[in-house]
Motif scaffolding. Structure first.
Motif, PDB file in Angstrom:
ATOM      1  N   HIS A   1      -1.476   6.156   3.064  1.00 30.12           N
ATOM      2  CA  HIS A   1      -2.135   7.409   3.422  1.00 30.12           C
ATOM      3  C   HIS A   1      -3.650   7.266   3.313  1.00 30.12           C
ATOM      4  O   HIS A   1      -4.401   7.693   4.203  1.00 30.12           O
ATOM      5  N   ALA A   2      -4.082   6.645   2.235  1.00 25.50           N
ATOM      6  CA  ALA A   2      -5.529   6.469   2.038  1.00 25.50           C
ATOM      7  C   ALA A   2      -6.105   5.526   3.085  1.00 25.50           C
ATOM      8  O   ALA A   2      -7.207   5.749   3.607  1.00 25.50           O
ATOM      9  N   THR A   3      -5.351   4.458   3.415  1.00 25.82           N
ATOM     10  CA  THR A   3      -5.835   3.494   4.410  1.00 25.82           C
ATOM     11  C   THR A   3      -5.970   4.140   5.782  1.00 25.82           C
ATOM     12  O   THR A   3      -6.983   3.979   6.476  1.00 25.82           O
ATOM     13  N   ILE A   4      -4.928   4.871   6.174  1.00 28.25           N
ATOM     14  CA  ILE A   4      -4.964   5.522   7.496  1.00 28.25           C
ATOM     15  C   ILE A   4      -6.029   6.602   7.534  1.00 28.25           C
ATOM     16  O   ILE A   4      -6.697   6.810   8.556  1.00 28.25           O
ATOM     17  N   LYS A   5      -6.226   7.278   6.399  1.00 32.36           N
ATOM     18  CA  LYS A   5      -7.216   8.347   6.356  1.00 32.36           C
ATOM     19  C   LYS A   5      -8.628   7.812   6.525  1.00 32.36           C
ATOM     20  O   LYS A   5      -9.508   8.499   7.033  1.00 32.36           O
ATOM     21  N   LYS A   6      -8.821   6.554   6.102  1.00 29.72           N
ATOM     22  CA  LYS A   6     -10.147   5.957   6.204  1.00 29.72           C
ATOM     23  C   LYS A   6     -10.496   5.536   7.623  1.00 29.72           C
ATOM     24  O   LYS A   6     -11.662   5.289   7.935  1.00 29.72           O
ATOM     25  N   LYS A   7      -9.478   5.408   8.489  1.00 31.99           N
ATOM     26  CA  LYS A   7      -9.751   4.986   9.867  1.00 31.99           C
ATOM     27  C   LYS A   7     -10.573   6.045  10.583  1.00 31.99           C
ATOM     28  O   LYS A   7     -10.200   7.216  10.644  1.00 31.99           O
ATOM     29  N   ASP A   8     -11.663   5.612  11.156  1.00 31.92           N
ATOM     30  CA  ASP A   8     -12.565   6.532  11.843  1.00 31.92           C
ATOM     31  C   ASP A   8     -12.280   6.496  13.338  1.00 31.92           C
ATOM     32  O   ASP A   8     -13.048   5.983  14.141  1.00 31.92           O
ATOM     33  N   ILE A   9     -11.120   7.027  13.706  1.00 29.47           N
ATOM     34  CA  ILE A   9     -10.728   7.049  15.127  1.00 29.47           C
ATOM     35  C   ILE A   9     -10.158   8.422  15.436  1.00 29.47           C
ATOM     36  O   ILE A   9      -9.577   9.083  14.590  1.00 29.47           O
ATOM     37  N   SER A  10     -10.312   8.798  16.678  1.00 29.66           N
ATOM     38  CA  SER A  10      -9.789  10.108  17.094  1.00 29.66           C
ATOM     39  C   SER A  10      -8.316  10.030  17.409  1.00 29.66           C
ATOM     40  O   SER A  10      -7.599  11.003  17.318  1.00 29.66           O
ATOM     41  N   TYR A  11      -7.850   8.832  17.802  1.00 29.85           N
ATOM     42  CA  TYR A  11      -6.432   8.674  18.127  1.00 29.85           C
ATOM     43  C   TYR A  11      -6.049   7.225  17.903  1.00 29.85           C
ATOM     44  O   TYR A  11      -6.774   6.321  18.284  1.00 29.85           O
ATOM     45  N   ASP A  12      -4.935   7.025  17.273  1.00 29.68           N
ATOM     46  CA  ASP A  12      -4.498   5.655  16.967  1.00 29.68           C
ATOM     47  C   ASP A  12      -3.770   5.085  18.176  1.00 29.68           C
ATOM     48  O   ASP A  12      -2.634   5.440  18.466  1.00 29.68           O
ATOM     49  N   ASP A  13      -4.456   4.195  18.892  1.00 30.72           N
ATOM     50  CA  ASP A  13      -3.855   3.632  20.100  1.00 30.72           C
ATOM     51  C   ASP A  13      -2.713   2.686  19.796  1.00 30.72           C
ATOM     52  O   ASP A  13      -1.956   2.326  20.688  1.00 30.72           O
TER      53      ASP A  13
ATOM     54  N   LEU B   1      16.367   4.124  -9.412  1.00 37.57           N
ATOM     55  CA  LEU B   1      15.893   4.940  -8.287  1.00 37.57           C
ATOM     56  C   LEU B   1      14.539   5.557  -8.597  1.00 37.57           C
ATOM     57  O   LEU B   1      13.666   5.637  -7.723  1.00 37.57           O
ATOM     58  N   VAL B   2      14.366   5.993  -9.833  1.00 36.75           N
ATOM     59  CA  VAL B   2      13.076   6.581 -10.233  1.00 36.75           C
ATOM     60  C   VAL B   2      11.970   5.549 -10.117  1.00 36.75           C
ATOM     61  O   VAL B   2      10.865   5.831  -9.615  1.00 36.75           O
ATOM     62  N   LEU B   3      12.253   4.320 -10.563  1.00 39.85           N
ATOM     63  CA  LEU B   3      11.249   3.256 -10.462  1.00 39.85           C
ATOM     64  C   LEU B   3      10.914   2.959  -9.004  1.00 39.85           C
ATOM     65  O   LEU B   3       9.742   2.815  -8.622  1.00 39.85           O
ATOM     66  N   ASN B   4      11.979   2.858  -8.176  1.00 36.72           N
ATOM     67  CA  ASN B   4      11.752   2.582  -6.750  1.00 36.72           C
ATOM     68  C   ASN B   4      10.973   3.712  -6.086  1.00 36.72           C
ATOM     69  O   ASN B   4      10.081   3.475  -5.264  1.00 36.72           O
ATOM     70  N   ALA B   5      11.327   4.942  -6.442  1.00 40.70           N
ATOM     71  CA  ALA B   5      10.621   6.089  -5.862  1.00 40.70           C
ATOM     72  C   ALA B   5       9.150   6.078  -6.260  1.00 40.70           C
ATOM     73  O   ALA B   5       8.273   6.416  -5.451  1.00 40.70           O
ATOM     74  N   ALA B   6       8.891   5.675  -7.493  1.00 39.69           N
ATOM     75  CA  ALA B   6       7.496   5.603  -7.949  1.00 39.69           C
ATOM     76  C   ALA B   6       6.720   4.552  -7.163  1.00 39.69           C
ATOM     77  O   ALA B   6       5.573   4.772  -6.751  1.00 39.69           O
ATOM     78  N   ARG B   7       7.375   3.402  -6.923  1.00 39.18           N
ATOM     79  CA  ARG B   7       6.710   2.355  -6.131  1.00 39.18           C
ATOM     80  C   ARG B   7       6.479   2.820  -4.698  1.00 39.18           C
ATOM     81  O   ARG B   7       5.411   2.594  -4.122  1.00 39.18           O
ATOM     82  N   GLU B   8       7.508   3.456  -4.117  1.00 39.90           N
ATOM     83  CA  GLU B   8       7.354   3.940  -2.749  1.00 39.90           C
ATOM     84  C   GLU B   8       6.261   5.004  -2.653  1.00 39.90           C
ATOM     85  O   GLU B   8       5.497   5.028  -1.683  1.00 39.90           O
ATOM     86  N   ALA B   9       6.210   5.863  -3.657  1.00 37.40           N
ATOM     87  CA  ALA B   9       5.161   6.893  -3.657  1.00 37.40           C
ATOM     88  C   ALA B   9       3.781   6.252  -3.729  1.00 37.40           C
ATOM     89  O   ALA B   9       2.847   6.673  -3.041  1.00 37.40           O
ATOM     90  N   ARG B  10       3.674   5.203  -4.558  1.00 41.19           N
ATOM     91  CA  ARG B  10       2.381   4.512  -4.659  1.00 41.19           C
ATOM     92  C   ARG B  10       2.014   3.836  -3.337  1.00 41.19           C
ATOM     93  O   ARG B  10       0.871   3.914  -2.879  1.00 41.19           O
ATOM     94  N   ASP B  11       3.035   3.195  -2.694  1.00 45.20           N
ATOM     95  CA  ASP B  11       2.767   2.548  -1.405  1.00 45.20           C
ATOM     96  C   ASP B  11       2.378   3.577  -0.350  1.00 45.20           C
ATOM     97  O   ASP B  11       1.461   3.338   0.457  1.00 45.20           O
ATOM     98  N   MET B  12       3.062   4.710  -0.343  1.00 49.46           N
ATOM     99  CA  MET B  12       2.737   5.748   0.644  1.00 49.46           C
ATOM    100  C   MET B  12       1.335   6.305   0.410  1.00 49.46           C
ATOM    101  O   MET B  12       0.613   6.591   1.376  1.00 49.46           O
ATOM    102  N   GLU B  13       0.967   6.452  -0.841  1.00 57.48           N
ATOM    103  CA  GLU B  13      -0.388   6.932  -1.134  1.00 57.48           C
ATOM    104  C   GLU B  13      -1.430   5.939  -0.650  1.00 57.48           C
ATOM    105  O   GLU B  13      -2.476   6.323  -0.103  1.00 57.48           O
TER     106      GLU B  13
END
Length: 777
Positions: free
Chosen positions: A242-254, A227-239
């Protein structure tokens, strides 16, 4: 018991005896102090232990409550239950240990302090008093004068009594000293032994309880590591997300507003919209709207009950409102009310309008609720009596749909990705699809593909016949005609959804793989018009009085297996039968044409004319080819009284051709130059099955032709009892709906029976009643 002081020494009352007594008295005093301190500390320990146990019980209760909260997670619930039971047993054992400690230490030591040492002190007091009395008697006796005999006698007598009393008290004191010296050792050792026995029992019980969980704890530790390993992978994927969505230069995601017709949750689309109130103030409120279960609903908070705006999307329409003073508005109109809504942007407005439109279309194509069980003696409500119905009802038909469709050539695999055993279909294209490709087809919109399940939805008999007339092999010869020369690779079942979607859009929307027809212009129009005028030089485009159509023999049909797209094969077939086709005439007109000219026309037909000509031949592959090349399904032949392909299909009494045209958007009410629509022609020619089909598809039975005759009037004149029955039932149904009544199931039963007969036993409908009473509604 070891003797601490000898009894003989106490009689001598020597200094050694007195010194020994002082030492013993100091020891007893110190022992009393230490025992009292131990009893006090033990009391504090017991009180603290009870508080600890009470807190531990509350902690275990919290674990059990957490276990109940985690009832959906078996792993979590099992862990919490096992550990809480173990901790509870350990707490019970600790409570027993506290009870043992209280009995062994506190009570037993306290008895030693309060009883034995107190008794020692009491005896010591008596000894001290006797000792003082003896000292006084000795001093008095020593001071008695010789010459006073009575004083000597008194002092001697007092001395004897004091010595006797001191002797007894000294012996008792020595006895008590010896007793307490032995008892303190016994009591203290016994108390400590009992205490350690209790401790041993407590820790043994705890060890046994934990040992029982040893295997489970090891297994849980391994799972926890994973579970710890899976959580670490999920945390990395979420990060990363998060970084990918944060880079989007849009006011609203259609993309949030994406319409999902095949969403597992059943929610086609959801999001915030402004809603205009229906009161006099016309205030606007922001609410959370969603399209689900063929309904448009909204709510303010998730805990609130949903408010239904549109009960049934099949009964409503949607349209943008550019004239409204507020931007991005659109209106959903139902028979009972209209609801004005406003989106946050133009993209969202368009997305909501498309979502409502797709939901309306999907609601019509999805399975209806099953009606009540079939009646054992079902009667057809006709004016001439009753006739026997086919033995196979709707339920039996539904069970055979999958089997029948999958037996068609090419239908054992998905039309677009070759996945085996497809269980979905596009009813306007006549193909079978896998579930993933069906979802992509549904997203194209119903103007491209109408998706239906082969196992979950209900199927009308005419739809089953339509599917059997086409199939994957036939349609792919049209839509994939050029993939070899274009060296395009068709997706496989393992291809990604993006690859499949790109292929399907290129195939059906962009039509990249079809063979282009030769540039023909309007050759058929000119040729037909020339033949039309030469055969009828006196006629004009709009005759004053329309001729009555005659019932003509069924024209020669094209081979069902002819390869679509092969115009030469079609021309050869038509040239061999051209005299038969034109000598028989068509609805409302009879004329003859030259076979050689007709063959020349067939080679150069444009898509609309090809569809028109193929409709009368009942050749669905050719009709599908014409539509693929952009034929207008409502193409009007101005040279032949503005007839449409649907009217041509009526003239040949082709139920499946009419159904194919209707599924592809043919207007059921488009009339010819005499004002006669498909329902008029079906009534004039006595085609009961087609009349039933058009009424089910919403044909206007009140429309009149140039003679001011509606279909019911024509059916009564022709004494066609079955069509009269259908038209009258449809009028009754219209009246019930207008009055807000739902009606009974007789209407659906009778129309279903006529549909079954038109599909399975059309000869039963080739009858007329000449005893029909000429009555009106």
């Amino acid at each position: 018991m070891t003797v601490k002081l000898d009894f003989e020494d106490c009689l001598k009352d020597s200094p050694r005896f007195r010194a020994a007594i002082d030492v013993i008295e100091s020891e007893v005093t110190e022992l009393e102090t230490k025992l009292e301190k131990m009893v006090k500390v033990c009391s504090t320990m017991l009180d603290t232990g009870r508080i600890y146990n009470q807190s531990s019980k509350q902690f275990v209760s919290g674990i059990r409550e957490l276990s109940q909260h985690s009832s959906g997670d078996n792993m979590m619930m099992e862990c919490l239950e096992k550990f809480s039971d173990c901790l509870s047993n350990m707490i019970e054992a600790h409570m027993e240990l506290l009870d043992t400690t209280q009995r062994a230490v506190k009570q037993q030591v306290q008895n030693l302090v309060k009883e034995d040492i107190r008794k020692f002190k009491d005896v010591k007091k008596e000894f001290d008093k006797g000792s003082e009395a003896l000292e006084s008697a000795l001093l008095r006796n020593a001071q008695a004068p010789r010459n006073k005999q009575h004083e000597v006698e008194d002092s001697s007598s007092a001395l004897l009594a004091a010595r006797k009393s001191f002797r007894n008290e000294a012996l008792d004191y020595v006895l008590q000293i010896n007793i307490i010296q032995g008892k303190k050792k016994y009591d203290i050792l016994q108390a400590m032994l009992n205490l350690m026995d209790g401790q041993a029992t407590y820790f043994t019980q705890g060890y046994d309880g934990l040992k029982e969980l040893q295997t489970y704890r090891k297994e849980l530790a391994a799972k926890l590591h994973q579970l710890v390993l899976n959580a670490a992978r999920e945390a990395r994927d979420m990060e990363q997300r998060h970084a990918t969505i944060k880079k989007k230069d849009i006011s609203y995601d259609d993309s949030i507003m994406e319409c999902k017709m095949d969403a597992p949750s059943g929610i086609v689309m959801e999001g915030y919209l402004f809603k205009r109130a229906s009161n006099a103030f016309k205030t606007w409120s922001r609410r959370w709207f969603s399209i689900q279960n063929n309904q448009l609903v909204y709510q303010k908070k998730i805990k609130d009950n949903v408010t239904v705006v549109v009960e049934d999307l099949r009964l409503c329409t949607v349209k943008p409102c550019p004239e409204n003073e507020r931007r991005f508005c659109f209106e959903v109109v139902s028979p009972s009310k209209a609801c004005m809504l406003q989106a946050d942007s133009e993209k969202q407005q368009q997305a909501w309008v498309v979502a409502v439109q797709n939901s309306i279309a999907s609601a019509f194509s999805e399975s209806r609720e099953d009606t009540l069980s079939s009646k054992s003696d079902r009667t057809s409500f006709t004016s001439t009596g009753s006739f026997d119905l086919p033995g196979s009802g709707k339920e039996v038909i539904d069970k055979k749909v999958l089997d029948q469709v999958q037996r068609i050539p090419g239908n054992a695999q998905c039309c677009d990705c070759n996945e085996p055993a497809p269980e979905w279909a596009s009813i306007n294209l006549g193909i079978s699809l896998c579930i993933e490709c069906s979802g992509i087809h549904r997203s194209l919109g119903v103007h491209f593909s109408k998706v239906r399940s082969l196992t979950l939805d209900s199927w009308e008999p005419e739809l089953i016949k339509l599917m059997c007339e086409l199939g994957n092999a036939t349609i792919n010869r049209i839509y994939e005609a050029r993939i070899e020369e274009m060296t395009r690779k068709k997706p496989s079942p393992s291809s990604t959804r993006q690859d499949k979607e790109a292929w399907i859009r290129a195939k059906y929307v962009e039509k990249k793989f079809i063979k282009k027809l030769p540039d023909s212009g309007s050759r058929l129009h000119r040729s037909s018009l020339r033949h039309h005028r030469s055969a009828n030089p006196e006629r004009t485009f709009k005759p004053e009085k329309p001729p009555k159509p005659v019932i003509k023999p069924k024209p020669l049909t094209l081979p069902r297996t002819a390869a679509p797209g092969n115009m030469s094969a079609f021309a050869m077939s038509s040239s061999s039968s051209s005299s038969n086709l034109h000598s028989s005439g068509s609805v409302g007109d009879m004329h003859e044409n030259d076979g050689e000219d007709d063959r020349e026309d067939m080679k150069h037909l444009h898509p609309g004319a090809l569809l028109y000509r193929a409709a009368v031949h009942q050749s669905l592959p050719i009709m599908a080819d014409a539509l693929a090349h952009g034929a207008d399904v409502n193409w009007v032949n101005a040279a032949e009284e503005n007839r449409t392909p649907l009217i041509q299909a009526v003239s040949s009494n082709s139920l499946v051709a009419c159904e194919f045209l209707l599924q592809n958007g043919a207007s059921v009410n488009l009339a010819d130059s005499y004002g006669r629509g498909p329902l008029h022609h079906a009534t004039i020619l006595g085609h009961t099955g087609l009349a039933c089909l058009f009424l089910k598809r919403g044909a206007n039975q009140n429309a009149t032709d140039m003679d001011d005759k509606d279909p019911l009037t024509i059916a009564i004149e022709n004494a066609n009892a079955d069509i009269v029955t259908l038209l009258r039932l449809a009028k009754m149904r219209e009246a019930e709906v207008a009055m807000g009544q739902s009606g009974d199931e007789t209407y659906q039963d009778i129309f279903r029976d006529f549909s079954l007969m038109a599909s399975d036993n059309p000869e039963k409908l080739d009858r007329r009643s000449y005893t029909l009473k000429l009555t009106t509604m």
